[in-house]
Design an enzyme around this catalytic site. Structure first.
Site, short mmCIF file in Angstrom:
data_model
loop_
_atom_site.label_atom_id
_atom_site.label_comp_id
_atom_site.label_asym_id
_atom_site.label_seq_id
_atom_site.Cartn_x
_atom_site.Cartn_y
_atom_site.Cartn_z
N ASP A 1 0.78 -1.20 -0.04
CA ASP A 1 0.09 -0.08 0.23
C ASP A 1 0.93 1.22 -0.11
OD1 ASP A 1 -3.33 0.06 0.68
OD2 ASP A 1 -2.18 1.96 0.88
N ASP B 1 3.78 2.94 -4.17
CA ASP B 1 2.71 3.68 -4.85
C ASP B 1 2.74 3.22 -6.35
OD1 ASP B 1 1.44 5.79 -6.51
OD2 ASP B 1 3.03 7.33 -5.88
N VAL B 2 1.41 2.68 -6.59
CA VAL B 2 1.15 1.86 -8.02
C VAL B 2 1.00 2.87 -8.95
CG1 VAL B 2 -0.04 0.01 -6.69
CG2 VAL B 2 -1.23 2.01 -7.44
N ASN C 1 -5.53 -5.21 -6.63
CA ASN C 1 -6.65 -4.63 -6.00
C ASN C 1 -6.83 -3.18 -5.98
OD1 ASN C 1 -8.97 -4.82 -3.87
ND2 ASN C 1 -7.49 -3.66 -2.72
N TYR D 1 -14.32 6.00 -13.18
CA TYR D 1 -13.98 4.80 -12.40
C TYR D 1 -14.62 3.53 -13.48
CZ TYR D 1 -14.41 1.35 -8.78
OH TYR D 1 -14.48 0.34 -8.15
N LYS E 1 -12.54 0.75 -15.08
CA LYS E 1 -12.86 -1.01 -14.70
C LYS E 1 -13.17 -1.64 -15.95
CE LYS E 1 -12.30 -0.98 -10.30
NZ LYS E 1 -11.24 -1.71 -9.46
N ALA F 1 -19.75 -3.90 -2.04
CA ALA F 1 -19.28 -4.38 -0.99
C ALA F 1 -18.75 -3.25 0.15
CB ALA F 1 -17.82 -5.31 -0.90
#
Length: 271
Positions: free
Chosen positions: A58, A86-87, A113, A179, A183, A212
């Site tokens: 993370d 940091d992705v 994720n 978003y 996706k 979720a």
């Protein structure tokens, strides 16, 4: 909140979390964006419950350290390690995969994720808002998939990648254009990369949760909208994060060895 035109489902109450079944015994896994209380944390915990050793990552160092300590305390017999990443940085993602291979001894599974949402109408959306969501949600999945495929190709022992997509990759929702587009891109990346990954003995699939509910989601989405979305589900409730994580574990396991390039919808929502 339930629809007045139909009865409350007997499945409206969340079931108790199922125990582990050793689906991933001996496996070594990497989970991105795993700090906190969301799907990433639940996935790391489920992988440990199924017998895997896990490296979590993370960008939030303190929260990541606390998460590692929590998981290590619950699973003292398993290896739980962590790397800040940091992705949005190719260098950091490449370093993450290298560190995971070194610390765990090998990598068998990558769960992508990381993602970023928010509500902004298209007419009000800035370039920066669009770019940020697409970069964290789609581009980071590409970066980690690329790094993992290079590792799997060179290691020669195969592996599995599971991406976290969303039903918004198929469905429309106001304020979610950035978003949803990201996706949908994750789904397309999953399909195309899976064909190439087969050459290395690697399977790539994705999950597409509907809703979720967890504390992080509440920070970026209104309670009214979450209530409305949950009410639209056939069960009249949101999924528990462990229910998403259990499906990810199934896709990572030997129960789905002939499945690749697919996106599995985790939803009770009516068509």
């Amino acid at each position: 909140m339930t629809r007045p035109d139909r009865p409350v489902s007997p499945l409206a109450s969340p079931p108790a979390e199922i125990g582990g079944h050793g689906l991933l015994t001996g496996q070594r896994a990497v989970v991105t964006a795993a700090a906190g209380t969301g799907i990433g944390f639940a996935t790391a915990r489920r992988l440990l419950l199924e017998g895997a050793d896990v490296l979590i990552s993370d960008f939030h160092e303190r929260r990541l350290s606390e998460t590692r300590e929590t998981l290590a305390a619950e699973f003292p017999e398993r290896t739980v390690t962590a790397v800040v990443c940091d992705v949005s940085s190719t260098a950091q993602v490449d370093a993450l995969i290298a560190a995971a291979a070194e610390r765990l001894g090998r990598i068998d599974l990558l769960v992508n994720n990381a993602g970023l949402g928010g509500e902004t109408p298209v007419a009000e959306m800035t370039d920066e808002q669009w770019d940020r969501v697409v970069d964290i949600t789609l581009n980071s999945t590409f970066r980690a998939t690329r790094a993992a495929l290079r590792y799997f190709r060179d290691a020669g022992h195969g592996g599995v990648i599971v991406n976290n997509a969303s039903v918004l990759g198929w469905r429309a929702q106001r304020g979610q254009a950035h978003y949803a587009a990201a996706k949908a891109g994750v789904m397309a990346l999953t399909r195309c990369s899976a064909l190439e990954a087969a050459d290395y003995g690697v399977r790539i699939n994705a999950v597409a949760p509907s809703i979720a509910r967890h504390p992080f989601l509440a920070k970026v989405t209104s309670d009214d909208l979450l209530d409305q979305l949950a009410a639209g589900e056939a069960y009249g409730r949101a999924a528990e994060v462990w229910e998403i994580a259990a499906t990810i574990a199934m896709l990572a396991s030997g129960y789905t060895t002939y499945l690749t390039g697919e996106t599995v919808s985790i939803s009770s929502q009516r068509a």
